[in-house]
Write a protein that holds these residues in place. Structure first.
Motif, PDB file in Angstrom:
ATOM      1  N   VAL A  45     -56.622 -20.953  46.615  1.00  0.00           N
ATOM      2  CA  VAL A  45     -55.879 -22.197  46.318  1.00  0.00           C
ATOM      3  C   VAL A  45     -54.423 -21.944  47.156  1.00  0.00           C
ATOM      4  N   ASP A  46     -54.320 -20.752  47.055  1.00  0.00           N
ATOM      5  CA  ASP A  46     -52.713 -20.422  47.518  1.00  0.00           C
ATOM      6  C   ASP A  46     -53.058 -18.869  48.162  1.00  0.00           C
ATOM      7  N   PRO A  47     -53.171 -18.916  49.291  1.00  0.00           N
ATOM      8  CA  PRO A  47     -53.363 -17.456  50.034  1.00  0.00           C
ATOM      9  C   PRO A  47     -52.163 -16.376  49.528  1.00  0.00           C
ATOM     10  N   GLU A  48     -51.083 -16.790  49.158  1.00  0.00           N
ATOM     11  CA  GLU A  48     -49.958 -16.019  48.681  1.00  0.00           C
ATOM     12  C   GLU A  48     -50.095 -15.615  47.297  1.00  0.00           C
ATOM     13  N   THR A  53     -57.298 -17.468  39.201  1.00  0.00           N
ATOM     14  CA  THR A  53     -58.308 -17.756  38.137  1.00  0.00           C
ATOM     15  C   THR A  53     -59.543 -18.385  39.032  1.00  0.00           C
ATOM     16  N   VAL A  54     -60.479 -17.659  38.827  1.00  0.00           N
ATOM     17  CA  VAL A  54     -61.722 -18.278  39.733  1.00  0.00           C
ATOM     18  C   VAL A  54     -62.392 -19.359  38.724  1.00  0.00           C
ATOM     19  N   ILE A  55     -62.826 -18.827  37.416  1.00  0.00           N
ATOM     20  CA  ILE A  55     -63.245 -19.791  36.753  1.00  0.00           C
ATOM     21  C   ILE A  55     -62.430 -19.936  35.337  1.00  0.00           C
ATOM     22  N   TRP A  56     -62.246 -21.096  34.694  1.00  0.00           N
ATOM     23  CA  TRP A  56     -61.860 -21.197  33.583  1.00  0.00           C
ATOM     24  C   TRP A  56     -62.628 -22.191  32.768  1.00  0.00           C
ATOM     25  N   GLU A  57     -63.481 -21.848  31.782  1.00  0.00           N
ATOM     26  CA  GLU A  57     -64.199 -22.758  31.169  1.00  0.00           C
ATOM     27  C   GLU A  57     -63.607 -22.979  29.663  1.00  0.00           C
ATOM     28  N   PRO A 177     -52.642 -19.687  40.416  1.00  0.00           N
ATOM     29  CA  PRO A 177     -53.476 -20.938  40.687  1.00  0.00           C
ATOM     30  C   PRO A 177     -54.731 -20.590  40.055  1.00  0.00           C
ATOM     31  N   ILE A 178     -55.422 -21.827  39.889  1.00  0.00           N
ATOM     32  CA  ILE A 178     -56.940 -21.880  39.203  1.00  0.00           C
ATOM     33  C   ILE A 178     -57.824 -22.657  40.200  1.00  0.00           C
ATOM     34  N   ARG A 179     -58.922 -21.831  40.587  1.00  0.00           N
ATOM     35  CA  ARG A 179     -59.853 -22.461  41.519  1.00  0.00           C
ATOM     36  C   ARG A 179     -60.776 -23.436  40.836  1.00  0.00           C
ATOM     37  N   SER A 180     -61.130 -22.991  39.677  1.00  0.00           N
ATOM     38  CA  SER A 180     -62.136 -24.023  39.130  1.00  0.00           C
ATOM     39  C   SER A 180     -62.080 -24.015  37.758  1.00  0.00           C
ATOM     40  N   MET A 181     -61.899 -25.166  36.886  1.00  0.00           N
ATOM     41  CA  MET A 181     -61.817 -25.293  35.823  1.00  0.00           C
ATOM     42  C   MET A 181     -62.685 -26.396  35.123  1.00  0.00           C
ATOM     43  N   THR A 182     -63.528 -26.071  33.906  1.00  0.00           N
ATOM     44  CA  THR A 182     -64.334 -27.275  33.418  1.00  0.00           C
ATOM     45  C   THR A 182     -63.889 -27.253  31.872  1.00  0.00           C
ATOM     46  N   ILE A 183     -63.974 -28.606  31.559  1.00  0.00           N
ATOM     47  CA  ILE A 183     -63.342 -28.816  30.060  1.00  0.00           C
ATOM     48  C   ILE A 183     -64.391 -29.470  29.486  1.00  0.00           C
ATOM     49  N   GLU A 221     -60.463 -28.788  40.184  1.00  0.00           N
ATOM     50  CA  GLU A 221     -60.598 -28.029  41.572  1.00  0.00           C
ATOM     51  C   GLU A 221     -59.257 -27.635  41.937  1.00  0.00           C
ATOM     52  N   LYS A 222     -58.992 -26.539  42.330  1.00  0.00           N
ATOM     53  CA  LYS A 222     -57.790 -26.087  42.869  1.00  0.00           C
ATOM     54  C   LYS A 222     -56.437 -26.505  42.274  1.00  0.00           C
ATOM     55  N   ILE A 223     -56.279 -25.843  41.037  1.00  0.00           N
ATOM     56  CA  ILE A 223     -54.903 -26.277  40.555  1.00  0.00           C
ATOM     57  C   ILE A 223     -53.881 -25.267  40.804  1.00  0.00           C
ATOM     58  N   ARG A 224     -52.755 -25.890  41.373  1.00  0.00           N
ATOM     59  CA  ARG A 224     -51.685 -24.838  41.966  1.00  0.00           C
ATOM     60  C   ARG A 224     -51.002 -24.310  40.693  1.00  0.00           C
ATOM     61  N   GLY A 225     -50.441 -23.061  40.891  1.00  0.00           N
ATOM     62  CA  GLY A 225     -49.688 -22.446  39.873  1.00  0.00           C
ATOM     63  C   GLY A 225     -48.531 -22.921  39.682  1.00  0.00           C
ATOM     64  N   VAL A 226     -47.713 -22.604  38.333  1.00  0.00           N
ATOM     65  CA  VAL A 226     -46.484 -23.063  38.083  1.00  0.00           C
ATOM     66  C   VAL A 226     -45.648 -23.251  39.242  1.00  0.00           C
ATOM     67  N   GLU A 227     -44.617 -24.061  39.526  1.00  0.00           N
ATOM     68  CA  GLU A 227     -43.759 -24.005  40.138  1.00  0.00           C
ATOM     69  C   GLU A 227     -42.539 -24.604  39.759  1.00  0.00           C
ATOM     70  N   THR A 228     -41.317 -23.970  39.880  1.00  0.00           N
ATOM     71  CA  THR A 228     -40.174 -24.268  39.436  1.00  0.00           C
ATOM     72  C   THR A 228     -39.143 -24.674  40.286  1.00  0.00           C
ATOM     73  N   GLU A 229     -38.590 -25.774  40.081  1.00  0.00           N
ATOM     74  CA  GLU A 229     -37.596 -26.139  41.059  1.00  0.00           C
ATOM     75  C   GLU A 229     -36.481 -26.894  40.370  1.00  0.00           C
ATOM     76  N   PRO A 230     -35.280 -26.841  41.059  1.00  0.00           N
ATOM     77  CA  PRO A 230     -33.978 -27.553  40.655  1.00  0.00           C
ATOM     78  C   PRO A 230     -34.268 -29.153  40.422  1.00  0.00           C
ATOM     79  N   TYR A 231     -33.715 -29.497  39.282  1.00  0.00           N
ATOM     80  CA  TYR A 231     -33.565 -31.153  39.356  1.00  0.00           C
ATOM     81  C   TYR A 231     -35.318 -31.613  39.348  1.00  0.00           C
TER      82      TYR A 231
END
Lengths: 661, 663
Positions: A45-48, A53-57, A177-183, A221-231
């Motif tokens: 999801v993010d090479p950096e 998280t490969v799987i989150w069920e 990041p999360i690669r795959s999540m199922t709910i 699929e492919k949920i990015r990690g938390v990112e904080t930005e101003p405003y």
């Protein structure tokens, strides 16, 4: 009765299933970790990312166990660690839980890069009471995964059991990041009832859920990690989340809101009594005012200035006092009027009653708190509308007021209540109407200074700053619980943050305790080395207030929408006397700049023999825009950078003898 | 400012502890009523509240348990002082409990308010620990007090300790009129005390009590760059001395005894397992020299995760490391766990090493006069090395050369000592040679920052430059830590924010990090473009400001100062080399600056060679404490620093056009 019987018929089966499930999960089962995953060196999801998280069920299973609804949430997580930071982020856990909830079946294991497995031992899981106060007890289970190192894969699972919860929120995002999540959601079987489980998603797109009987599974699929930005918008407008809730099926969205509006009206009605005393008082307030605005302003100003809000920290009401007030059942408008204090609702109720008493039609209204979430009518969630207002009908239009906030004048609302759909409560016809957004001119920073520049580059003189509207409210709120001397110290600290070398004295702060007055601060300032000395020249930036101001946006890219709380404007006027013995060399002032229809900037500089006069205007949200798509970031950043450049306009003072040569 | 004199304050206080405790129901106790009548200067040096009375009474029971009763009376002088209306007792589950906690608010008008069990909050204090037995009971009346109110509290805690020693502070930040520490012990037991950051306070005997008392302590305002409170507030340290054989407590009469006690806790935790031995030997085997063998094992332990689990605190748990084998198998541990594993692994590789107790956040906190483990909050390792090992972290202890190393600090390599541990007193636990040592302190030159800026300025004022930042020592550790704790994206954003703070509108097109961990050097290379770096002045002139990337805002700020100034040790060197636009020449350049103060120096220069402009700035600070009275002169030095960072260079076109407007 039939439903209950049916429920009990299933109970034994459900309880047995739950028991069997629990027994089965007491010994955790794990899926094999393949070599490819162990060999991975960077995220997909993010090479950096430091880990992924490969799987989150998540499996939510609701059942009826004879005592009520038992909701079991099972989580299984598999995480690939790429570096030390990932290890530090991912290997410590705390699962908070409260009374009525239980956490169990915690298991975990680490597969090291060489394939060896380290199990999480039972005695490495700690249970503690985090906080205990009155009847509340918050607990937590905590554990650290053993053997975690870069390259490892960690897996863990746990279960939370809750009882009789009205709704469940599931956040579908982590720091990484999360690669795959199922709910997977298996609701309590509601067939034969008017209710069904609805799964609503926020800030995430996904395909239709896979269905297996009453069980639904959503894949992400492919949920990015938390990112904080101003405003950026509030968290719940940005991060993906799901709401699981049982809702009435035979009710349309419009019917839902109508019911909310009608029930709200009925709940408030007993507390809006317009007694003869209230009516007489309303008459006395509006005497002399001839139009709607004048009359309503008189009532509004009375409520916000003469009725003290017990929750306003400026007023020194104690907790002890507040709890006694809340216990008092006589909190009718007439009682609030007599007492001269009340809760936020008491004040708004009094305002509504006085408006009625003065001959206007008023209703209580509810609106969402824009600092937390943006209201969406298509989401049938009454708790979105957390803030209380008063609506007054004029010329067939509803106008909104919230005199519980003493620093907000009539015609404005606290910024978090502005520019949203409000639900006007009514027994028969509750309606939605949009609250207004205050123009930039309503939230104005007017800054003026008469200053003198010394030949050594020191700038000194007197400054006065006046703030209105939302700008004033914020500043007053910051200071109102401080003593006068501490307020001056606070202002001094703020000014030193603006100008690091400043010496500030003779500070006066006014308006903090006067709701009808703007916030005003006056002071005498000395700024050594204000003018940059270049050999014999002095370089002077006449826009003193923006000297050294940091850039609004610094990052080159943007992910989230850009969100400003409210429009505002700035008007600066400065007169600077210059030292004798210098010739002033000046380019034309920057003039006007318009960034789309949202931002306006103007600067005029007049120079005569020994004096510079600067007039500057900056307005944001001229067209009512406060939320901007990230694709517009480059243009917006460029606009603010240009403003910063223009504010840096500089005069050159050249010694006369040099000029003569 | 009119101040209450000590004598009358103590006289009133004398009535307080003799005041009868008899009271009914929720009525405030007599000691609080008496304290509330103590006269207070209106603003007490600008403090938001004043402690009228502060007392801790500790009773030592013959069975070795302690019971402390803490009383406090605070008058609220300003709204922001309301937060002083809180009482908080920290305890360890299993070895202590808060038996009682009560509070009262005496209002300026109206009946007093009483608080008890119902209002008490009990909270876990895990802080950085994954799990800890430390908890706190808190009772707050901050929302009930008004200016003029007196808040009083009384709490009783029963506890056991690993050693019978008590540090007690006579003050926090607020001014205090009367402050007392009282101890009672069974007959035949004695006390020994030391006073720190105050003239010696000797105990008075009052019946069976020993009383340490002082008063009229001034407000310790929190000011920028002032020493930590732990080095400012007066405190005493009391050691209880039971008669011989009367208790099982260790007799910690000197530092050797403390070291011995610590070793007795730590030694059993250093047992090896076959897996641990195999790993230690695998790490060391094949390494050519002494340093390489040590480094291989040290790096391994340093790379393990920091996870702290604190249990059994009353039995020395806070000082007893987790077993080396456990830390090894779990791959995590706290400071003492990691230090102990390192010691154990080194031993298996044939290298002698010891545990060292130290304080990690205030190098001035530990005092030689009070041998006690309670002065330390951290643990590191000392490794015996031969004469061939040369590093800033090496020190001589007795006949041994010891290399101090902190395996918990993942940003500081072997050979160096984390910045905040330098200069501190530390206890090396090495049997009969155990000693309290002064940790070596590095020179400013060992941990500086260098900026090299090379680029060109266009005729339109645009800058294109390469910025190289080389840091070393503590500065490198600091920057490395920041780099590691952020994602690459967030690190880039942080760099962008830093550069645009210095050059408005600048864009950073390259961010490249080179980390030489072993040498403790950290380099950052940036490519910066700033369209309006040089300012266009009337007459076609260009003003070029030095790129003061750091240090221009150094200093404690302006205004009145009460507290001393604690200056950090630091060194900054900046070299800028810019190609001027064609057809321009330097018209005016700043004069060189050479400023000197007892604590630092500043040198700047500006030269033009051909079309190359060279700017130089060197700033050095020595770690020093400047008394508040010398603040004005210290401030002048920092004014020079700021002023020098703003001195611009003016470039003029070879043929000057007519000025745009001239008056």
């Amino acid at each position: 009765v039939r439903r209950i019987t049916l429920v009990f018929a299933f109970t034994a089966v459900l309880v047995a299933c739950a028991f069997l499930t629990t027994r089965a999960e007491a010994k955790p089962t794990w899926k094999d970790v393949d070599k490819d995953l162990l060999a991975e060196s960077r995220g997909i999801v993010d090479p950096e990312a430091p880990s992924e998280t490969v799987i989150w069920e998540v499996r939510v299973t609701d059942s009826f166990d004879g005592k009520g609804i038992r909701s079991e949430e099972f989580n299984y997580v598999r995480v690939k660690i790429f570096n030390e930071r990932g290890r530090d982020l991912e290997s410590k856990f705390e699962i908070p839980y409260r009374r009525g909830e239980s956490v169990g079946d915690i298991a975990g294991r680490t597969t090291r890069p060489n394939g060896t497995i380290v199990e999480l031992k039972k005695d490495a899981v700690f249970d503690r009471t985090v906080v205990k106060a009155g009847g509340y007890k918050g607990k937590a289970k905590s554990f650290a995964m053993p053997g975690v190192e870069p390259g490892a894969v960690i897996e863990y699972q746990w279960k939370i059991i809750r009882r009789d919860i009205p709704a469940l929120i599931l956040y579908a995002q982590k720091t990484t990041p999360i690669r795959s999540m199922t709910i997977t959601v298996t609701p309590f079987n509601t067939s034969g009832t008017d209710y069904s489980m609805q799964i609503r998603s926020f800030n995430v797109t996904h395909g239709p859920p896979a269905e297996d009987g009453i069980t639904k599974t959503i894949r992400l699929e492919k949920i990015r990690g938390v990112e904080t930005e101003p405003y950026m918008p509030p968290d719940d407008q940005v991060r993906p989340w799901f709401l699981l809730e049982y809702v009435e099926t035979r009710q349309s969205t419009d019917e839902y809101w109508k019911k909310v509006g009608s029930m709200g009206y009925e709940a408030w009605k007993p507390y809006l009594g317009v007694t003869p005393a209230v009516r007489r008082f309303a008459d006395s307030l509006v005497t002399g005012a001839f139009d709607f605005d004048g009359r309503i302003r008189a009532i509004h100003d009375f409520c916000r200035t003469k009725i003290r809000n017990v929750y306003d920290d400026a007023h020194d009401f104690t907790d002890d006092f507040r709890s006694k007030l809340l216990d008092d059942e006589k909190r009718m408008p007439e009682e609030t009027l007599r007492r001269g204090y009340g809760t936020s609702d008491d004040i708004n109720q009094l305002f509504a009653a006085l408006a009625e008493g003065a001959g206007f039609r008023s209703r209580m209204a509810v609106v969402s708190d824009r600092s937390e979430n943006f209201f969406r009518r298509d989401h049938r969630l009454g708790f979105q509308l957390s803030e209380h207002l008063v609506a007054v009908l004029v010329g067939g239009q509803w106008k909104f007021y919230d005199p519980a906030h003493r620093d907000i004048p009539a015609g404005m609302l606290p910024w978090w209540e502005e520019s949203q759909e409000a639900l006007v409560l009514d027994k028969e016809t509750p309606v939605f109407a949009t609250t207004p957004l205050s123009l930039p001119s309503r939230s104005l920073a007017r800054r003026a200074g008469r200053l003198r520049l010394g030949a050594d580059g020191t700038l000194e003189g007197e400054v006065r700053e006046i703030y209105t509207g939302h700008l004033a409210m914020r500043k007053k709120e910051d200071l109102d619980e401080l003593s006068p001397s501490r307020r001056r110290e606070e202002v001094q600290e703020q000014l030193r943050a603006r100008w690091t070398s400043a010496t500030v004295d003779s500070i006066t702060v006014s308006g903090v305790d006067e709701p009808l007055q703007p916030y005003e601060v006056a002071y005498r300032i000395t700024l050594p080395d204000y003018a940059e000395r270049v050999g014999k020249r002095l370089l002077v930036q006449p826009e003193v207030f923006e000297r050294g101001a940091s850039s609004v946006f610094t990052a080159s890219t943007r992910t989230h929408w850009i969100y400003f709380r409210h429009p505002w404007s700035e008007e600066d006027s400065l007169t600077i006397e210059l030292p004798s013995g210098y010739e002033i060399v000046a380019d034309p002032a920057p003039g006007a700049l318009q960034v789309g229809r949202t931002i306006a900037h103007r600067m005029a500089v007049e120079v005569d023999e020994r004096t510079v006069r600067l007039h500057r205007y900056m307005g944001f949200g001229m067209d009512g825009t406060i939320l901007i798509h990230p694709s517009e970031y480059g243009r917006l950043k460029k606009g603010f950078d240009s403003i910063q450049q223009r504010d840096g306009y500089t005069l050159t003072l050249r010694p006369l003898e040099a000029a003569e040569r | 400012m009119k101040r209450v004199r000590l004598a009358p304050a103590l006289a009133v206080a004398a009535c307080l502890w003799s005041a009868s405790d008899a009271r009914g129901g929720d009525d405030p106790p007599a000691w609080l009523v008496a304290a509330s009548k103590m006269p207070v200067a209106e603003r007490s040096d600008g403090a938001p509240a004043v402690e009228l009375f502060r007392e801790c009474r500790v009773r030592v029971e013959p069975n070795g348990t302690f019971v402390s009763t803490t009383r406090r009376a605070v008058r609220i002088l300003a709204r922001e002082g309301k937060e002083a209306a809180v009482v908080r007792e920290v305890y360890e589950t299993g070895s202590g409990n808060v038996q009682d906690m009560r509070a009262w608010v005496l209002r300026t008008a109206g009946k007093p308010i009483a608080y008890g069990k119902k209002e008490v909050i009990d909270a876990s204090l895990t802080q950085d620990n994954l799990h800890s037995e430390t908890r706190a009971r808190i009772l707050t009346a901050a929302d009930d007090v008004e200016v003029g109110s007196v808040f009083g509290s009384e709490s009783v805690v029963e506890f056991r300790q690993a050693t019978p020693q008590f540090p007690w502070s006579f003050q926090h930040r607020l001014p205090v009129l009367t402050s007392r520490f009282v101890m009672t012990a069974p007959s035949g037991w004695t006390f020994r005390s030391r006073t720190f950051d105050h003239d010696p306070i000797e105990p008075r005997r009052e019946g069976d009590e020993s009383v340490w008392a002082t008063g009229e302590l001034p407000y310790l305002k929190d000011e920028r760059w002032s020493p930590p409170l732990t080095s400012l507030a007066p405190r005493i340290a009391v050691t209880v001395l039971p008669p011989l054989g009367a208790s099982q407590w260790p007799q910690l009469t000197d530092w050797s005894a403390v070291a011995h006690w610590f070793e007795s806790l730590a030694e059993p935790q250093g047992k090896s397992t076959p897996a641990l031995i195999a790993k230690a030997r695998a790490l060391a085997d094949g390494k050519s020299g002494e340093w390489e063998r040590i480094e291989s094992i040290a790096s391994y332990v340093q790379g393990l995760q920091y996870v702290s689990i604190q249990t059994g605190l009353a039995r020395g748990g806070g000082y007893r490391p987790h077993a080396a084998a456990d830390v090894f198998s779990k791959s995590y541990g706290d400071c003492k766990g990691k230090a102990n594993l390192l010691r154990t692994m080194l031993r298996e590789a044939g290298i002698r090493a010891y545990l060292v107790m130290i304080t990690s956040d205030d190098p001035d906190y530990v005092r030689e006069e009070w041998p006690s483990p309670y002065q330390f909050n951290h643990c590191i390792t000392a490794i015996a090395v031969s004469d061939t090992v040369r590093a800033p972290g090496v020190t001589q202890v007795g006949t041994e050369r010891l290399l101090l190393f902190d395996p918990t600090d993942s940003s500081t390599p072997l050979g160096q000592i984390p910045f905040l541990e330098q200069g501190s007193l530390a206890l090396v636990a090495c049997g009969s040679s155990s000693a309290l040592i002064r940790v070596p302190r590095s020179e400013p030159t060992d941990h500086g920052v260098e900026h090299t800026i090379r680029g060109s300025v266009g005729a339109d004022g645009a800058l294109v430059a390469t910025v190289l930042q080389h840091s070393r020592g503590g500065e490198a550790s600091k920057r490395r830590w920041q780099h590691r704790s952020l994602t690459p994206t967030d690190y880039r954003k942080a760099v962008e924010a830093w550069i645009s703070g210095v050059i408005p509108g600048a864009a950073v097109s390259k961010v490249e990090v080179k980390d030489q961990f072993r040498e403790n050097r950290f380099s950052l290379e940036l490519e910066v473009r700033a369209p309006r770096y040089a300012r266009m002045l009337p007459g076609g002139l260009l003003a070029v400001k030095p790129l003061a990337l750091e240090g221009s805002a150094w200093g404690p700020g302006s205004g009145e100062r009460r507290m001393p100034l604690l200056l950090p040790s630091s060194m900054l060197s900046e070299r800028t080399e810019l190609q001027m636009p064609e057809g321009y020449a330097v018209e005016e350049c700043s004069e060189p600056v050479a400023a000197e103060a007892p604590f630092g120096t500043l040198h700047t220069s500006c030269e033009l060679e051909g079309s190359t402009l060279r700017l130089r700035r060197d700033l050095e600070l020595k770690r020093s404490v400047v008394p508040a009275g010398d603040y004005a002169s210290a401030s002048k030095f920092f004014d020079r620093v700021r002023s020098a960072s703003q001195a611009a260079v003016v470039l003029a076109p070879a043929t000057l056009p007519a000025p745009a407007s001239s008056r």
